[in-house]
Every structure is written in structure tokens, then in C-alpha cells.
Design a protein around this motif. Structure first.
Motif, PDB file in Angstrom:
ATOM      1  N   LEU A   1      21.312 -14.644  65.943  1.00 51.34           N
ATOM      2  CA  LEU A   1      20.159 -14.255  65.803  1.00 51.34           C
ATOM      3  C   LEU A   1      20.104 -14.435  63.861  1.00 51.34           C
ATOM      4  CD1 LEU A   1      17.911 -13.478  67.109  1.00 51.34           C
ATOM      5  CD2 LEU A   1      19.343 -10.973  66.897  1.00 51.34           C
ATOM      6  N   LEU A   2      21.106 -13.917  63.097  1.00 51.26           N
ATOM      7  CA  LEU A   2      21.314 -13.317  62.415  1.00 51.26           C
ATOM      8  C   LEU A   2      21.022 -14.369  60.619  1.00 51.26           C
ATOM      9  CD1 LEU A   2      23.128  -9.907  62.481  1.00 51.26           C
ATOM     10  CD2 LEU A   2      21.017 -10.495  62.132  1.00 51.26           C
ATOM     11  N   VAL A   3      22.200 -15.549  61.450  1.00 53.01           N
ATOM     12  CA  VAL A   3      22.090 -15.935  59.611  1.00 53.01           C
ATOM     13  C   VAL A   3      21.243 -17.948  60.714  1.00 53.01           C
ATOM     14  CG1 VAL A   3      24.358 -17.850  59.722  1.00 53.01           C
ATOM     15  CG2 VAL A   3      25.360 -14.986  60.084  1.00 53.01           C
ATOM     16  N   ALA A   4      21.167 -17.849  61.436  1.00 52.98           N
ATOM     17  CA  ALA A   4      20.407 -19.312  62.176  1.00 52.98           C
ATOM     18  C   ALA A   4      19.049 -18.748  61.453  1.00 52.98           C
ATOM     19  CB  ALA A   4      20.519 -19.701  63.080  1.00 52.98           C
ATOM     20  N   GLY A   5      18.356 -17.521  62.348  1.00 55.94           N
ATOM     21  CA  GLY A   5      17.345 -16.907  62.573  1.00 55.94           C
ATOM     22  C   GLY A   5      16.961 -16.618  60.999  1.00 55.94           C
ATOM     23  N   GLY A   6      17.859 -15.998  60.955  1.00 54.70           N
ATOM     24  CA  GLY A   6      17.710 -15.904  58.885  1.00 54.70           C
ATOM     25  C   GLY A   6      16.741 -16.800  58.385  1.00 54.70           C
ATOM     26  N   SER A   7      17.763 -17.534  58.029  1.00 54.68           N
ATOM     27  CA  SER A   7      17.500 -18.294  57.047  1.00 54.68           C
ATOM     28  C   SER A   7      16.088 -19.199  58.166  1.00 54.68           C
ATOM     29  CB  SER A   7      18.683 -19.277  57.077  1.00 54.68           C
ATOM     30  OG  SER A   7      18.961 -20.113  58.169  1.00 54.68           O
ATOM     31  N   LEU A   8      16.133 -19.620  58.650  1.00 51.97           N
ATOM     32  CA  LEU A   8      14.836 -20.067  59.078  1.00 51.97           C
ATOM     33  C   LEU A   8      13.778 -19.642  58.730  1.00 51.97           C
ATOM     34  CD1 LEU A   8      15.958 -21.953  62.490  1.00 51.97           C
ATOM     35  CD2 LEU A   8      15.646 -22.986  60.047  1.00 51.97           C
ATOM     36  N   VAL A   9      13.788 -18.272  58.706  1.00 54.96           N
ATOM     37  CA  VAL A   9      12.295 -17.519  58.821  1.00 54.96           C
ATOM     38  C   VAL A   9      11.989 -17.772  56.838  1.00 54.96           C
ATOM     39  CG1 VAL A   9      11.528 -15.323  58.620  1.00 54.96           C
ATOM     40  CG2 VAL A   9      12.002 -15.910  60.747  1.00 54.96           C
ATOM     41  N   GLY A  10      13.068 -16.960  56.259  1.00 57.37           N
ATOM     42  CA  GLY A  10      13.346 -17.444  54.842  1.00 57.37           C
ATOM     43  C   GLY A  10      12.558 -18.818  54.640  1.00 57.37           C
ATOM     44  N   ALA A  11      13.417 -20.180  55.167  1.00 58.03           N
ATOM     45  CA  ALA A  11      12.803 -21.500  54.772  1.00 58.03           C
ATOM     46  C   ALA A  11      11.315 -21.467  55.369  1.00 58.03           C
ATOM     47  CB  ALA A  11      13.438 -22.664  55.307  1.00 58.03           C
ATOM     48  N   THR A  12      10.333 -20.912  56.704  1.00 58.87           N
ATOM     49  CA  THR A  12       9.325 -20.815  56.837  1.00 58.87           C
ATOM     50  C   THR A  12       8.057 -20.270  55.582  1.00 58.87           C
ATOM     51  OG1 THR A  12      10.057 -21.557  58.823  1.00 58.87           O
ATOM     52  CG2 THR A  12       7.524 -20.490  58.250  1.00 58.87           C
ATOM     53  N   LEU A  13       8.901 -19.151  55.216  1.00 63.31           N
ATOM     54  CA  LEU A  13       7.828 -17.968  53.893  1.00 63.31           C
ATOM     55  C   LEU A  13       8.294 -18.745  52.911  1.00 63.31           C
ATOM     56  CD1 LEU A  13       6.590 -15.943  53.061  1.00 63.31           C
ATOM     57  CD2 LEU A  13       9.321 -15.402  52.821  1.00 63.31           C
ATOM     58  N   MET A  14       9.227 -19.847  52.402  1.00 61.46           N
ATOM     59  CA  MET A  14       9.530 -20.404  51.122  1.00 61.46           C
ATOM     60  C   MET A  14       8.819 -21.369  51.335  1.00 61.46           C
ATOM     61  SD  MET A  14      11.176 -19.134  48.817  1.00 61.46           S
ATOM     62  CE  MET A  14      10.126 -17.372  49.272  1.00 61.46           C
ATOM     63  N   ALA A  15       8.526 -22.607  52.810  1.00 62.55           N
ATOM     64  CA  ALA A  15       7.290 -23.510  52.643  1.00 62.55           C
ATOM     65  C   ALA A  15       6.300 -23.824  52.599  1.00 62.55           C
ATOM     66  CB  ALA A  15       8.121 -24.288  53.829  1.00 62.55           C
ATOM     67  N   TYR A  16       5.975 -22.410  53.107  1.00 63.06           N
ATOM     68  CA  TYR A  16       4.042 -21.576  53.085  1.00 63.06           C
ATOM     69  C   TYR A  16       3.949 -21.507  51.506  1.00 63.06           C
ATOM     70  CZ  TYR A  16       0.229 -19.205  53.684  1.00 63.06           C
ATOM     71  OH  TYR A  16      -1.188 -19.236  53.911  1.00 63.06           O
ATOM     72  N   LEU A  17       5.010 -20.654  50.651  1.00 63.49           N
ATOM     73  CA  LEU A  17       4.389 -20.165  49.282  1.00 63.49           C
ATOM     74  C   LEU A  17       4.114 -21.546  48.563  1.00 63.49           C
ATOM     75  CD1 LEU A  17       6.320 -17.112  48.903  1.00 63.49           C
ATOM     76  CD2 LEU A  17       4.075 -17.611  48.612  1.00 63.49           C
ATOM     77  N   GLU A  18       5.273 -22.774  49.395  1.00 61.07           N
ATOM     78  CA  GLU A  18       5.485 -23.782  48.040  1.00 61.07           C
ATOM     79  C   GLU A  18       4.438 -25.306  48.587  1.00 61.07           C
ATOM     80  OE1 GLU A  18       5.513 -24.852  44.869  1.00 61.07           O
ATOM     81  OE2 GLU A  18       5.870 -22.710  44.298  1.00 61.07           O
ATOM     82  N   ARG A  19       3.633 -24.841  49.357  1.00 60.40           N
ATOM     83  CA  ARG A  19       2.482 -25.586  49.867  1.00 60.40           C
ATOM     84  C   ARG A  19       2.225 -26.986  49.414  1.00 60.40           C
ATOM     85  NH1 ARG A  19       0.310 -21.393  50.502  1.00 60.40           N
ATOM     86  NH2 ARG A  19      -2.051 -21.509  50.550  1.00 60.40           N
ATOM     87  N   THR A  20       1.902 -26.510  48.231  1.00 58.86           N
ATOM     88  CA  THR A  20       0.451 -27.382  47.259  1.00 58.86           C
ATOM     89  C   THR A  20       1.292 -28.093  46.044  1.00 58.86           C
ATOM     90  OG1 THR A  20      -1.218 -25.913  47.922  1.00 58.86           O
ATOM     91  CG2 THR A  20      -1.193 -27.209  46.314  1.00 58.86           C
ATOM     92  N   PRO A  21       1.588 -29.504  46.941  1.00 58.89           N
ATOM     93  CA  PRO A  21       2.377 -29.643  45.832  1.00 58.89           C
ATOM     94  C   PRO A  21       1.643 -30.198  44.053  1.00 58.89           C
ATOM     95  CG  PRO A  21       1.827 -31.672  47.499  1.00 58.89           C
ATOM     96  CD  PRO A  21       0.988 -30.275  47.899  1.00 58.89           C
ATOM     97  N   TRP A  22       2.243 -29.798  43.754  1.00 58.06           N
ATOM     98  CA  TRP A  22       2.519 -29.288  41.975  1.00 58.06           C
ATOM     99  C   TRP A  22       3.483 -30.091  40.724  1.00 58.06           C
ATOM    100  CZ3 TRP A  22       1.936 -24.554  39.251  1.00 58.06           C
ATOM    101  CH2 TRP A  22       3.529 -23.113  39.716  1.00 58.06           C
ATOM    102  N   THR A  23       3.160 -30.486  39.621  1.00 59.88           N
ATOM    103  CA  THR A  23       4.254 -30.537  38.883  1.00 59.88           C
ATOM    104  C   THR A  23       4.943 -29.316  38.139  1.00 59.88           C
ATOM    105  OG1 THR A  23       3.583 -30.679  37.030  1.00 59.88           O
ATOM    106  CG2 THR A  23       2.948 -32.728  38.484  1.00 59.88           C
ATOM    107  N   ILE A  24       6.231 -29.960  37.913  1.00 59.24           N
ATOM    108  CA  ILE A  24       7.372 -29.073  37.400  1.00 59.24           C
ATOM    109  C   ILE A  24       6.778 -28.833  35.829  1.00 59.24           C
ATOM    110  CG2 ILE A  24       8.945 -30.249  36.480  1.00 59.24           C
ATOM    111  CD1 ILE A  24       9.866 -26.982  37.325  1.00 59.24           C
TER     112      ILE A  24
END
Length: 426
Positions: free
Chosen positions: A391-414
Motif C-alpha cells: 500500500l505505502l511503498v508500491a502504491g505511494g510511488s505509483l501515485v507520485g510517478a503518475t503525477l510527475m508524468a502528467y506534469l512532464e507530459r509534453t516533450p520539450w528540451t532541457i
């Protein structure tokens, strides 16, 4: 079109760079074989040990928390040497660095087979992982050095070799240990690193290496407008990489224990680790192309997260006889590692930007991922069950990964991000 609205595909040149005329065909063939052999070792150090941890713990008497420490060691090595390896490369050169990488990997794997106790096994595993961590960073620049006209093809070769190196050890580790003992089963893999090191010594001493030095003198691009620790994109990519890697190494460490705890044999558990890696390999063959061409990467990451979620739920709540099905879902989730690596590799327009982003993301991200294997085992030991870990280790990390993927969903350059531009959100 502003820099912030360019996709990763638009950033890449439309024409393939010509091969350096000074690098002979024979030298490139040797470099190709040496790259593939070195890549075999980058995950082998981890997956050759994890199926044997239950057997070794019975002899040495260490706890689940110590198993978590073994799972955390790769991430410590990748975090430290993601930042240190570029300095080593500048001092001794990439060929010498990969020779050092393979020497450390071979020595650590061979010597840990003679470990008298838990502490020595940890130290020698760390030595082997130091070599793997060096190789993890130095191989991409070597691909660009010898194959500037075949970057995609050689990156696929590297990815396949990494997966093959992760797939076979769990498949044969337990049967080999039952036949010859766990020490032989653990130490025999040093031969793979030894062969890779010998190939790189031959390549290093060849005229092709000296010619590659001259061919690699192209412009690296201007410095980034700001250091990466001040760029939000770099931190979000590092967090996404870290949370994906968190789950990869949690599963490498704990999937055998989860399956044996559910009543399966150690040999069966090792086979399931290989199945997970094999499924990840199949998805990984198409993931780079799909990811590089996507105008919105969020659906791709979301599918991988869904695979993880179904796999974890199946292991926790589903019928034990369906373990291969849950493992296949976990393999689909594990292919996210290839997706995120592709995102890193395509979000730069210059060699300098690519190297800076890759080093920062892998170094910081591996540091973030440290908590996964350790907390998964710690929570299980403290509570006497796997539910909080799921619940906490696996589930929490998946929620965090989903949020980060949504914030960086549009390809652009460093380069655009460092200059203060913003992407056009889709």
C-alpha cells in the motif's frame, strides 16, 4: 516556433550523421561486440543474487531488513557514480573507464562467492555494483563515440543486452545452486564481466580508439543557461526516473520472497523474475520508438503504471496459481524504465545538454529510489505482513510517478527549460 514548443522529435536532426571515415569497419565491429558484452553486466550483478538471498540468509542468518539493504545497494552505487563517472571519464578516458568498470564487476562477483559472512558479502557486492554503475554511465557516450550514425540501433542493442543480462541469471541461479552450491552459482557470472573487460582492452589498444578520439571532437554545444539544480524540469524528470526505478529494484529484490511466501519454490520464483524481465524486454523493443514520437507521453507512462498496479494487486489479493499473469503485468510496468530513459535521451538538442540531463536525472533519481527496496522490507518486518509494503511503498510511488508524468507530459528540451521557456501544454 519557440524553443518551448519544440517536441523531442523536432529537436533531432532529420539526416543521420555520417560515420566517421577514420573509424574502420573492423574497429566498429569489435566496439559493437564489446558494448553488448559490457551491457550484459549492468543488471546481472543484481539479478544473479536476488533469487539466492533466501538460501544465503538461511546460512548467514540475516533478516528481511538486510535483504532490503542488498536491494538498496545498486541504487546507492547508481546515485553516487551517476555524478562521479563523468569526472572519471574526463580524467582517464571512456575506454579506460569501461575497462575499470568490468574489472570491478568481475572482481566483486568472483570474490563475493567466498564471503564468510553478511558484512563481507555486502562489501563485495558493493564493489561489483560500483563497476556496474560505472558501466551504466559510460556506455551511452561510447555508443555515440563509435556509432554516431547508428544511435537508435545501438541503443536498442544496449537495451536488449541489459535485459538479457537480467533475464537469465534468475532462471538458472537456484538450479545451479542446488547442483553446485550457492557460491558457485553466484561467482560464476564473473566470467561474463571478465570477457567484456578483455574485449574493451583490445578495443582500447586498437587504432580505432585513437581515431575515435579525433572523430569525437565535434562541438558539444553551449553551456546551459542555468545549472540543472535550478531547473524544475530536471527535478521532475529525476523524480519520475526515481519512482520508476524505485519499483524496478523493489521487484528485483522482493519478488522472489513474495512468491516463496505465497507457497512457491525458490526455483519457480527465480523463473518468475526472468518472466518479468522477458515481458519488459518485449515491451522495451517498441517503447523507445513510440515514446520518441509521442506528442503527449502521459498515456504511455499511465499504461505502465496500470501494469504495475494490476500486478501488485494480483500478488497481494489474487490466486497464487495466477502468479505468471501478475508477473506479466509487473513486466509491463517495469518497461517504464525504458520509456523514461527514452524521455531523457530525447529531451536535449546538444551533447552537453544530454550529458548534463542524463547525469543529473540518473544520479538524483537513483537517490530517490533508495527508499523502495529498504522500506518494502522494513515495513514487512515491522508489521509481520506485506500489506503496508504494497500500500505505502508500491502504491505511494505509483501515485507520485503518475503525477510527475502528467506534469512532464509534453516533450520539450532541457536547453529551453534552462533558458526559462515553458512548454505548450497539451
Amino acid at each position: 516556433m519557440t524553443p518551448s514548443t519544440m517536441t523531442a522529435i523536432a529537436d533531432r536532426p532529420s539526416a543521420r550523421p555520417a560515420p566517421a571515415p577514420t573509424i574502420e569497419r573492423r574497429g566498429r565491429i569489435l566496439a559493437l561486440v564489446a558494448i553488448a558484452c559490457a551491457a550484459l553486466n549492468l543488471r546481472l550483478v543484481v539479478t544473479s543474487l536476488s533469487p539466492l538471498l533466501t538460501t544465503i540468509s538461511a546460512e548467514f542468518g540475516f533478516s528481511a531488513t538486510v535483504v532490503g539493504v542488498f536491494g538498496t545497494l545498486p541504487l546507492v552505487a547508481f546515485a553516487v557514480f551517476g555524478l562521479v563517472t563523468p569526472l572519471i571519464m574526463r580524467r582517464i578516458g571512456p575506454e579506460a573507464t569501461v575497462v575499470l568498470s568490468m574489472a570491478l564487476t568481475a572482481a566483486g562477483q568472483a570474490l563475493r562467492a567466498f564471503a564468510p559472512g553478511t558484512g563481507t558479502l555486502l562489501v563485495l557486492t558493493a564493489v561489483a555494483l560500483t563497476g556496474a554503475a560505472l558501466g551504466n554511465v559510460v556506455l551511452p557516450p561510447l555508443i555515440k563515440r563509435y556509432f554516431p550514425d547508428r544511435l537508435a540501433a545501438l541503443s536498442t542493442v544496449q537495451m536488449v543486452a541489459i535485459h538479457v543480462g537480467a533475464l537469465f541469471p534468475p532462471l538458472v541461479a537456484v538450479p545451479l545452486a542446488q547442483l553446485l552450491g550457492w557460491r558457485v552459482a553466484l561467482g560464476s557470472w564473473a566470467l561474463v564481466a571478465l570477457v567484456a573487460g578483455m574485449l574493451w582492452v583490445a578495443q582500447w589498444s586498437s587504432p580505432g580508439a585513437r581515431r575515435a578520439d579525433r572523430a569525437a571532437g565535434a562541438d558539444q554545444g553551449p553551456p546551459l543557461a542555468r545549472p540543472l539544480y535550478r531547473v524544475g524540469m530536471a527535478w521532475r524528470m529525476a523524480a519520475l526516473f526515481g519512482l520508476v526505478t524505485w519499483n524496478v529494484f523493489t521487484l528485483f529484490t522482493w519478488l522472489p520472497a513474495l512468491l516463496t511466501d505465497a507457497g512457491h519454490t525458490s526455483a519457480y520464483a527465480g523463473t518468475m523474475v526472468s518472466l518479468m524481465v522477458g515481458v519488459s524486454l518485449l515491451f522495451g523493443l517498441v517503447a523507445p520508438t513510440v515514446t520518441a514520437r509521442a506528442a503527449n507521453t502521459f498515456p504511455i507512462v499511465a499504461l505502465g503504471v496500470a501494469g504495475y498496479a494490476v500486478g501488485y494487486l494480483g500478488l497481494a489479493l489474487g490466486p497464487a496459481h495466477l502468479a505468471p499473469l501478475w508477473t506479466c503485468f509487473l513486466g509491463a510496468g517495469t518497461s517504464l524504465f525504458v520509456v523514461v530513459m527514452t524521455m531523457i535521451n530525447t529531451r536535449a538538442t546538444t551533447a552537453r545538454g544530454s550529458a548534463a540531463l542524463s547525469g543529473f536525472v540518473q544520479g538524483v533519481g537513483s537517490g530517490i529510489a533508495l527508499g523502495g527496496p529498504l522500506l518494502f522490507g522494513l515495513f514487512a518486518e515491522l508489521t509481520g505482513g506485506w500489506a503496508p509494503s504494497y500500500l505505502l511503498v508500491a502504491g505511494g510511488s505509483l501515485v507520485g510517478a503518475t503525477l510527475m508524468a502528467y506534469l512532464e507530459r509534453t516533450p520539450w528540451t532541457i536547453e529551453a527549460a534552462a533558458a526559462g521557456h515553458r512548454p505548450a501544454r497539451g
